[in-house]
Design a protein around this motif. Structure first.
Motif, PDB file in Angstrom:
ATOM      1  N   ASP A  29      -3.104  -8.247   0.770  1.00  0.00           N
ATOM      2  CA  ASP A  29      -1.782  -8.784   1.159  1.00  0.00           C
ATOM      3  C   ASP A  29      -1.203  -8.755  -0.206  1.00  0.00           C
ATOM      4  OD1 ASP A  29      -2.350  -9.757   3.386  1.00  0.00           O
ATOM      5  OD2 ASP A  29      -2.678 -12.031   3.092  1.00  0.00           O
ATOM      6  N   LEU A  30      -0.004  -8.953  -0.076  1.00  0.00           N
ATOM      7  CA  LEU A  30       1.040  -8.365  -0.983  1.00  0.00           C
ATOM      8  C   LEU A  30       0.955  -9.837  -1.923  1.00  0.00           C
ATOM      9  CD1 LEU A  30       4.381  -6.514   0.259  1.00  0.00           C
ATOM     10  CD2 LEU A  30       3.444  -6.096  -1.168  1.00  0.00           C
ATOM     11  N   SER A  31       0.936 -10.687  -1.648  1.00  0.00           N
ATOM     12  CA  SER A  31       0.382 -11.633  -2.322  1.00  0.00           C
ATOM     13  C   SER A  31      -0.542 -11.548  -3.640  1.00  0.00           C
ATOM     14  CB  SER A  31      -0.027 -12.878  -1.907  1.00  0.00           C
ATOM     15  OG  SER A  31      -0.817 -12.592  -1.077  1.00  0.00           O
ATOM     16  N   ASP A  32      -1.103 -11.224  -3.239  1.00  0.00           N
ATOM     17  CA  ASP A  32      -2.281 -10.675  -4.713  1.00  0.00           C
ATOM     18  C   ASP A  32      -1.841  -9.739  -5.603  1.00  0.00           C
ATOM     19  OD1 ASP A  32      -3.897 -11.522  -2.813  1.00  0.00           O
ATOM     20  OD2 ASP A  32      -4.886  -9.695  -1.367  1.00  0.00           O
ATOM     21  N   LEU A  33      -1.192  -8.351  -5.088  1.00  0.00           N
ATOM     22  CA  LEU A  33      -0.489  -7.980  -5.881  1.00  0.00           C
ATOM     23  C   LEU A  33       0.515  -8.623  -6.727  1.00  0.00           C
ATOM     24  CD1 LEU A  33       0.441  -4.593  -4.608  1.00  0.00           C
ATOM     25  CD2 LEU A  33      -1.829  -5.504  -5.662  1.00  0.00           C
ATOM     26  N   CYS A  34       1.911  -9.488  -6.221  1.00  0.00           N
ATOM     27  CA  CYS A  34       2.137 -10.585  -6.466  1.00  0.00           C
ATOM     28  C   CYS A  34       1.568 -11.464  -8.275  1.00  0.00           C
ATOM     29  CB  CYS A  34       2.775 -11.167  -6.287  1.00  0.00           C
ATOM     30  SG  CYS A  34       4.115 -10.579  -4.662  1.00  0.00           S
ATOM     31  N   ARG A  35       0.673 -11.699  -7.976  1.00  0.00           N
ATOM     32  CA  ARG A  35       0.201 -12.270  -9.004  1.00  0.00           C
ATOM     33  C   ARG A  35      -0.458 -11.579  -9.887  1.00  0.00           C
ATOM     34  NH1 ARG A  35      -2.372 -15.147  -4.185  1.00  0.00           N
ATOM     35  NH2 ARG A  35      -4.558 -13.877  -4.141  1.00  0.00           N
ATOM     36  N   ILE A  36      -0.880 -10.534  -9.428  1.00  0.00           N
ATOM     37  CA  ILE A  36      -1.044  -9.196 -10.732  1.00  0.00           C
ATOM     38  C   ILE A  36      -0.624  -8.884 -11.581  1.00  0.00           C
ATOM     39  CG2 ILE A  36      -2.456  -7.105 -11.559  1.00  0.00           C
ATOM     40  CD1 ILE A  36      -4.607  -7.969  -8.732  1.00  0.00           C
ATOM     41  N   TYR A  37       0.522  -9.023 -11.053  1.00  0.00           N
ATOM     42  CA  TYR A  37       2.077  -7.604 -10.960  1.00  0.00           C
ATOM     43  C   TYR A  37       3.544  -9.064 -11.870  1.00  0.00           C
ATOM     44  CZ  TYR A  37      -1.388  -3.882 -10.767  1.00  0.00           C
ATOM     45  OH  TYR A  37      -2.588  -3.195 -10.780  1.00  0.00           O
TER      46      TYR A  37
ATOM     47  N   LEU B  98       1.210   3.140  -6.246  1.00  0.00           N
ATOM     48  CA  LEU B  98      -0.572   3.536  -6.652  1.00  0.00           C
ATOM     49  C   LEU B  98      -1.101   2.105  -6.068  1.00  0.00           C
ATOM     50  CD1 LEU B  98      -1.023   5.495  -9.282  1.00  0.00           C
ATOM     51  CD2 LEU B  98      -0.906   6.683  -7.133  1.00  0.00           C
ATOM     52  N   ALA B  99      -1.009   0.335  -6.827  1.00  0.00           N
ATOM     53  CA  ALA B  99      -1.710  -0.364  -6.793  1.00  0.00           C
ATOM     54  C   ALA B  99      -1.512  -0.136  -5.134  1.00  0.00           C
ATOM     55  CB  ALA B  99      -1.185  -1.510  -7.369  1.00  0.00           C
ATOM     56  N   ARG B 100      -0.880  -0.409  -4.841  1.00  0.00           N
ATOM     57  CA  ARG B 100       0.009  -0.812  -3.204  1.00  0.00           C
ATOM     58  C   ARG B 100      -1.227  -0.382  -1.868  1.00  0.00           C
ATOM     59  NH1 ARG B 100      -1.195  -3.955   0.363  1.00  0.00           N
ATOM     60  NH2 ARG B 100       0.526  -4.505   2.429  1.00  0.00           N
ATOM     61  N   PHE B 101      -0.977   1.487  -2.243  1.00  0.00           N
ATOM     62  CA  PHE B 101      -2.430   1.950  -1.751  1.00  0.00           C
ATOM     63  C   PHE B 101      -3.410   1.478  -1.359  1.00  0.00           C
ATOM     64  CE2 PHE B 101       0.689   5.978   0.133  1.00  0.00           C
ATOM     65  CZ  PHE B 101       1.570   5.754   0.379  1.00  0.00           C
TER      66      PHE B 101
ATOM     67  N   SER C 184       7.354  -4.556  -2.257  1.00  0.00           N
ATOM     68  CA  SER C 184       7.593  -3.307  -0.841  1.00  0.00           C
ATOM     69  C   SER C 184       8.511  -2.767  -0.646  1.00  0.00           C
ATOM     70  CB  SER C 184       7.684  -5.213   0.423  1.00  0.00           C
ATOM     71  OG  SER C 184       8.093  -4.274   1.671  1.00  0.00           O
ATOM     72  N   GLU C 185      10.012  -3.459  -1.587  1.00  0.00           N
ATOM     73  CA  GLU C 185      11.108  -2.375  -1.590  1.00  0.00           C
ATOM     74  C   GLU C 185      10.692  -1.251  -2.471  1.00  0.00           C
ATOM     75  OE1 GLU C 185      15.211  -3.717  -2.696  1.00  0.00           O
ATOM     76  OE2 GLU C 185      15.063  -6.055  -0.719  1.00  0.00           O
ATOM     77  N   ILE C 186       9.959  -1.599  -3.432  1.00  0.00           N
ATOM     78  CA  ILE C 186       9.859  -0.598  -4.625  1.00  0.00           C
ATOM     79  C   ILE C 186       8.768   0.814  -4.171  1.00  0.00           C
ATOM     80  CG2 ILE C 186       7.910  -1.361  -5.848  1.00  0.00           C
ATOM     81  CD1 ILE C 186      10.534   0.944  -6.817  1.00  0.00           C
ATOM     82  N   VAL C 187       7.934   0.050  -2.942  1.00  0.00           N
ATOM     83  CA  VAL C 187       7.119   0.710  -2.558  1.00  0.00           C
ATOM     84  C   VAL C 187       7.410   2.319  -1.565  1.00  0.00           C
ATOM     85  CG1 VAL C 187       4.404   1.111  -1.462  1.00  0.00           C
ATOM     86  CG2 VAL C 187       4.815  -0.428  -3.342  1.00  0.00           C
ATOM     87  N   ASN C 188       8.041   1.437  -0.705  1.00  0.00           N
ATOM     88  CA  ASN C 188       8.386   2.042   0.715  1.00  0.00           C
ATOM     89  C   ASN C 188       9.884   3.258  -0.190  1.00  0.00           C
ATOM     90  OD1 ASN C 188       7.170   0.789   2.830  1.00  0.00           O
ATOM     91  ND2 ASN C 188       9.118  -0.715   2.796  1.00  0.00           N
ATOM     92  N   PHE C 189      10.626   2.885  -0.940  1.00  0.00           N
ATOM     93  CA  PHE C 189      11.733   3.372  -2.125  1.00  0.00           C
ATOM     94  C   PHE C 189      10.844   5.041  -2.399  1.00  0.00           C
ATOM     95  CE2 PHE C 189      13.503   5.751  -5.542  1.00  0.00           C
ATOM     96  CZ  PHE C 189      15.035   5.745  -5.032  1.00  0.00           C
TER      97      PHE C 189
END
Length: 316
Positions: free
Chosen positions: A55-63, A47-50, A71-76
């Motif tokens: 960039d994914l780096s923003d989510l990395c800092r938060i989570y 949900l956070a990615r959608f 990337s792998e779990i979102v695609n899964f």
């Protein structure tokens, strides 16, 4: 639309858990690179990615997860939802698109001002921008929009649910090509039959009908606006149907409003990401939230969506 979008932004934790249960997300997931997630973290990261075009780096800092893990779990999760529930976007004639429900949709649209009482849904196509692909660039190029894209065909119901989604197709294809390839008219001939009619019923009274733009033409299963030189009555008919259709356009736009990631065409790389599954999953998630919180289309037509667990059901 802001009110509908805001409701989804503040969706409660119990709602999230209900959606996870309805989607039947596995309790624990291990990705190909051996990253391990529980269902709640996996779904919430998706949900956070959608919800972000960044960039994914923003989510990395938060989570506090690596880019490759996210990337792998979102695609899964995306592929899991798409594969498990894609039958709901075909022609769900045993539940969502059962003839008795079509009758309710047609009554709601007629009550909202449509001049005829047989229209049960609104047909349209959407163009989703993507990066220039490394292969088949001409096929993917949409000459009208002037960019590379994929196209999807969708049906919007008056209860605010997207009841059919077919695609993706190459961006160069026109709407009638999608209609032919989807087999939607054949499915309507089989399932969109008014209760109480039979083979002896005149064909113009036997079927419920979709409503699309003038390019689609007219058939027993599909009506469209009068085209070319029109009489005063024909123009009034067009204006009336156009006013009814306006609310439905809000429904089509809801997917884009809820999930900014799907609008980030520069991130949609055809041969390295499941681009088609991203959009189909976005539609399924939008339908899920619309089941929990009726959207603007549902409220305008006074037509309630199904419950979450009524909508997500296994194929029969």
């Amino acid at each position: 639309m802001a009110k509908v979008t805001d409701r989804v932004r503040v969706v409660s934790a119990p709602d999230i858990l209900n959606i996870i249960e309805a989607l039947d997300i596995p309790e624990f997931i291990t990705t190909p690179s051996k990253y391990r997630f529980d269902a709640v973290e996996a779904f919430c990261l998706t949900l956070a990615r959608f919800r972000s075009a960044g960039d994914l780096s923003d989510l990395c800092r938060i989570y506090h997860r690596s880019q490759s893990a996210i990337s792998e779990i979102v695609n899964f999760v995306t592929l899991y939802i798409d594969n498990k529930w894609k039958h709901l976007l075909d022609f769900d004639h045993t539940h969502l698109l059962h003839p008795e429900n079509l009758a309710q949709y047609a009554a709601a649209i007629h009550q909202a001002g449509a001049p005829i009482n047989s229209v049960w849904s609104f047909l349209d196509c959407t163009i989703r921008r993507m990066c220039r692909p490394s292969h088949y660039q001409r096929q993917a190029y949409n000459g009208h929009k002037k960019y590379h894209a994929l196209k999807f065909q969708a049906l919007m119901l008056p209860n605010g649910i997207i009841g059919h989604l077919d695609g993706p197709y190459e961006g160069r294809r026109n709407d009638n090509h999608l209609l032919r390839e989807s087999g939607l008219l054949e499915k309507c001939a089989q399932y969109a039959i008014k209760p109480g009619t039979c083979d002896s019923t005149p064909v113009e009274k036997r079927y419920f009908q979709m409503y699309g733009d003038a390019a689609y033409g007219i058939s027993p299963y599909l009506v469209s606006p009068f085209y070319g030189e029109k009489s005063r009555e024909e123009q009034e008919w067009n204006n009336t149907m156009g006013a009814v259709r306006v609310e439905v356009e809000h429904g089509f736009g809801l997917v884009a409003k809820l999930w900014p990631f799907l609008n980030a065409g520069w991130k949609m790389q055809l041969y390295s990401s499941p681009v088609g599954s991203y959009y189909r999953t976005g539609v399924l998630l939008t339908n899920a939230f619309s089941c929990l919180h009726p959207n603007q289309t549902s409220l305008a037509f006074d037509c309630q969506p199904p419950t979450l667990h009524e909508y997500f059901h296994e194929p029969e």
